[in-house]
Enzyme design. Sequence first.
Site, PDB file in Angstrom:
ATOM      1  CE1 TYR A 270     -19.768 -31.393  15.642  1.00  0.00           C
ATOM      2  CE2 TYR A 270     -20.540 -30.288  13.659  1.00  0.00           C
ATOM      3  CZ  TYR A 270     -19.645 -31.107  14.299  1.00  0.00           C
ATOM      4  OH  TYR A 270     -18.604 -31.643  13.589  1.00  0.00           O
TER       5      TYR A 270
ATOM      6  CG  HIS B 274     -24.888 -21.903  16.351  1.00  0.00           C
ATOM      7  ND1 HIS B 274     -24.348 -23.005  15.719  1.00  0.00           N
ATOM      8  CD2 HIS B 274     -26.197 -22.191  16.545  1.00  0.00           C
ATOM      9  CE1 HIS B 274     -25.283 -23.918  15.550  1.00  0.00           C
ATOM     10  NE2 HIS B 274     -26.421 -23.455  16.031  1.00  0.00           N
TER      11      HIS B 274
ATOM     12  CE  LYS C 269     -29.528 -23.631   8.716  1.00  0.00           C
ATOM     13  NZ  LYS C 269     -30.592 -24.664   8.789  1.00  0.00           N
TER      14      LYS C 269
ATOM     15  CD  GLN D 234     -36.056 -22.599  15.306  1.00  0.00           C
ATOM     16  OE1 GLN D 234     -36.181 -23.795  15.425  1.00  0.00           O
ATOM     17  NE2 GLN D 234     -34.886 -22.005  15.430  1.00  0.00           N
TER      18      GLN D 234
ATOM     19  NE  ARG E 120     -30.788 -32.143  10.927  1.00  0.00           N
ATOM     20  CZ  ARG E 120     -31.682 -31.454  11.656  1.00  0.00           C
ATOM     21  NH1 ARG E 120     -31.896 -30.182  11.396  1.00  0.00           N
ATOM     22  NH2 ARG E 120     -32.356 -32.038  12.629  1.00  0.00           N
TER      23      ARG E 120
HETATM   24  O1  PAF Z   1     -32.728 -23.696  16.061  1.00  0.00           O
HETATM   25  C1  PAF Z   1     -32.410 -24.526  16.932  1.00  0.00           C
HETATM   26  O2  PAF Z   1     -31.235 -24.854  17.134  1.00  0.00           O
HETATM   27  C2  PAF Z   1     -33.515 -25.165  17.763  1.00  0.00           C
HETATM   28  O3  PAF Z   1     -34.655 -25.378  17.014  1.00  0.00           O
HETATM   29  C3  PAF Z   1     -33.824 -24.393  19.053  1.00  0.00           C
HETATM   30  C4  PAF Z   1     -34.381 -23.009  18.753  1.00  0.00           C
HETATM   31  C5  PAF Z   1     -32.568 -24.256  19.893  1.00  0.00           C
HETATM   32  C6  PAF Z   1     -34.868 -25.150  19.871  1.00  0.00           C
HETATM   33  O4  PAF Z   1     -34.440 -26.417  20.222  1.00  0.00           O
END
Ligand code: PAF
Length: 280
Positions: free
Chosen positions: A32, A37, A149, A153, A187
């Site tokens: 999505y 991205h 963002k 992570q 989202r």
């Molecule tokens: O950031 C994301 O979209 C997800 O957490 C990832 C890094 C693709 C892992 O599923």
Amino acid sequence: MRVIKSPEHLSEALSRFRKRGKQVGFVPTMGYLHEGHLFLVRRARKENDIVVVSIFVNPTQFGPHEDFKRYPRDLKRDRKLLRRDHVDYLFLPSRSSIYPKYFNDVVDPGPLARYLCGPKRPGHFRGVATVVKRLFRIVHPDRAYFGEKDYQQSRMIEALVQRFRMPIKVRTCPIVREKDGLAMSSRNRYLSRRERISARSLYQSLLQAKKLIRAGERDVSVIKKMARSVLLPYLSKIDYIELVDPDQLTPLRKVQSRVLIAIACYVGSTRLIDNILVKV
Ligand code: PAF
């Protein structure tokens, strides 16, 4: 763009390039796709010979009451966007190829998962660490790209790469925002028109907090109180507003030379996160 579903086929195809000295850039996603991205994809395109994007909505990083089932999906559109940005390989693994029957390489996300979203989303970072390690073992990229963002992570993945001594450079790219400042996120599509307007308050409160720091305020509780007052009229629930050390993610009481201001909150039933790094 070649679309590959089998991990073995992808590994084979990429190892041929690697033997010829080609550099592989990898952008793992859950699909999505949005401009955030595509920023990562374009950066990967600039810095590597071969660009691989994966789309896999990873079930293990969603809690039992989270949105795994309704997570937005539009593969046709994603394919079109990736082709337009000259991606070489789109990897679309099945759930059983990522998590085969006797899969047991569950990865401890480490200490960085103790803060911010970690306690609010139990198991989330373990799921992310597990899938990212699995994907890295298939793709063996030279560089992997993540968005700021999801600052926590990215930091967690940098630490993971170090811990497992993987020869991968983790590139964290700036947040891409809508015109009114809302950080792009898959989202956002859950938001109604009214919620979409309320969602602006996340970035507004980050900017106000930054302004207060720039004006000389160093007491974290004062800054948090002000940020909360900007959010409260618009949001249904605030998960956290934190000022943390940008490297260790530990909460601060006094603002230091670098501080990450991070917010997680619910607009209606949609959980959004955002952050800003402030240097003083
Ligand atoms: O950031 C994301 O979209 C997800 O957490 C990832 C890094 C693709 C892992 O599923």
